[in-house]
Design an enzyme around this catalytic site. Structure first.
Site, PDB file in Angstrom:
ATOM      1  N   ASP A 186      -0.441  -6.648   1.437  1.00 11.11           N
ATOM      2  CA  ASP A 186      -1.189  -6.657   2.854  1.00 11.11           C
ATOM      3  C   ASP A 186      -1.350  -8.003   3.144  1.00 11.11           C
ATOM      4  OD1 ASP A 186      -3.447  -6.404   4.955  1.00 11.11           O
ATOM      5  OD2 ASP A 186      -3.926  -4.726   4.079  1.00 11.11           O
TER       6      ASP A 186
ATOM      7  N   SER B 117      -9.779  -2.319   8.547  1.00 12.85           N
ATOM      8  CA  SER B 117      -9.201  -3.323   9.290  1.00 12.85           C
ATOM      9  C   SER B 117     -10.165  -3.929  10.193  1.00 12.85           C
ATOM     10  CB  SER B 117      -7.999  -2.358   9.875  1.00 12.85           C
ATOM     11  OG  SER B 117      -7.169  -3.388  10.645  1.00 12.85           O
TER      12      SER B 117
ATOM     13  N   HIS C 122      -0.726  -3.032   4.347  1.00 12.53           N
ATOM     14  CA  HIS C 122      -1.797  -2.663   5.454  1.00 12.53           C
ATOM     15  C   HIS C 122      -1.439  -1.254   6.134  1.00 12.53           C
ATOM     16  CE1 HIS C 122      -4.984  -3.734   8.018  1.00 12.53           C
ATOM     17  NE2 HIS C 122      -4.460  -3.216   8.896  1.00 12.53           N
TER      18      HIS C 122
END
Length: 323
Positions: free
Chosen positions: A253, A156, A283
């Site tokens: 995501d 991330s 995600h």
């Protein structure tokens, strides 16, 4: 951790629904306590180190070093850069993930506790990551690693910082980086992609949380044409010379399209890339359901690729006769 447990801790809107940064950090710490790796390890040595910053005007950088037991004196090294949208997360929060990474790749893992926004906006986090990379390369004997086998690993927001650190290393002439591993990377400060517009984040990370995170990290730069590629790597126009890169992302995501676009542009620039897009992946799915079949398969493939890439001989090794 189960999804029910996650929602019990963070509420029905998930972490991304907690607008107060201090409260989000507190809830993230609480989630870390439920990690299956949270117990004291018996096969990994852990030590905390305070290392010099890039300039005297900046505070020392705190890192945590994980070394698996019963391995030789010279191992690969993975610089682990945690996620959290630039505004939350810590070395302690990701203890379990760093230990798992060390075990799975037979590597020394150095996890960096970089400064967070909005208290410390760009380039504070990047400065801390680059200082850590430089310290790792300069202290290979003490760490028991080989300098030609240093990888950067970022989930991330950590993926953003991993790429930015690699760009800095390329442009400053080192340190050498063997490869990048980018997990659902956060790369674009002004995304207008189908995946960003269509996907809600499922409580782990939303469009709105993403926008607020970039605002916090970029400060007055946000929304201008002055954002440098070291801050938002999607803005980089020159990608040649970056290390071989592994990217994985879920097809649900919100970062899917920016990750795929970045991987494609790396390939166009001549950078070796391995890209995996997982159907049904969201995600933060690995954190929400670490034992789910998709999570296990994703980590297994990623760790295998990292082990394979780091099993490189030293640059001055002599090829066998007839090779």
């Amino acid at each position: 951790m189960s999804l029910d447990r996650y929602l019990d801790v963070v509420g029905p809107s998930g972490l991304s629904g907690i607008e107060d940064v201090a409260e989000r950090r507190r809830r993230r710490q609480e989630l870390a306590a439920y990690s299956p790796e949270a117990a004291a390890p018996h096969d990994v040595t852990i030590r905390d180190v305070s290392i010099p910053s890039t300039t005297d005007a900046q505070p020392a950088v705190q890192v945590r070093v994980y070394r698996p037991h019963d391995h030789g004196p010279a191992m690969p090294c993975v610089l682990y850069i945690h996620g959290g949208g630039m505004v939350s997360g810590s070395v302690a929060d990701d203890d379990g993930k760093a230990m798992e990474l060390a075990r799975a790749t037979d590597s020394v893992v150095v996890s960096v506790d970089y400064r967070l926004a909005p208290e410390d906006a760009y380039p504070a986090a990047l400065d801390d990551c680059f200082a850590t990379l430089t310290w790792v390369a300069d202290n290979q004997q003490d760490l028991g690693i080989e300098a030609h086998r240093i990888a950067l690993y970022g989930p991330s927001a950590g993926g953003c910082l991993a790429v930015a650190t690699a760009l800095l290393a390329r442009d400053r002439g080192g340190p050498e980086i063997a490869c990048l591993t980018l997990v659902s990377p956060m790369l674009d400060d002004q995304p207008a992609t189908p995946s960003n517009l269509m996907n809600t984040g499922f409580g782990a990370w939303s469009r709105e949380a993403n926008r607020r995170a970039w605002q916090a990290y970029l400060g007055d730069l946000y929304g201008t044409g002055l954002v440098p590629p070291y801050a938002a790597p999607a803005r980089a126009t020159r990608l040649a010379g970056l290390p071989p890169t592994y990217v994985d992302i879920g097809d649900l995501d919100l970062f899917r399209d920016e990750a795929m676009d970045f991987a494609q542009r790396l390939m166009w620039a001549g950078v070796p890339v391995e890209l995996h897009v997982y159907p049904g992946g969201i995600h933060g799915g690995e954190s929400l359901a670490p034992e789910a079949e998709l999570s296990v398969r994703t980590r297994s493939r990623r760790f295998a690729a990292l082990r394979r890439t780091l099993a490189v001989p030293p640059p001055d090794s002599t090829a066998p006769s007839g090779a």
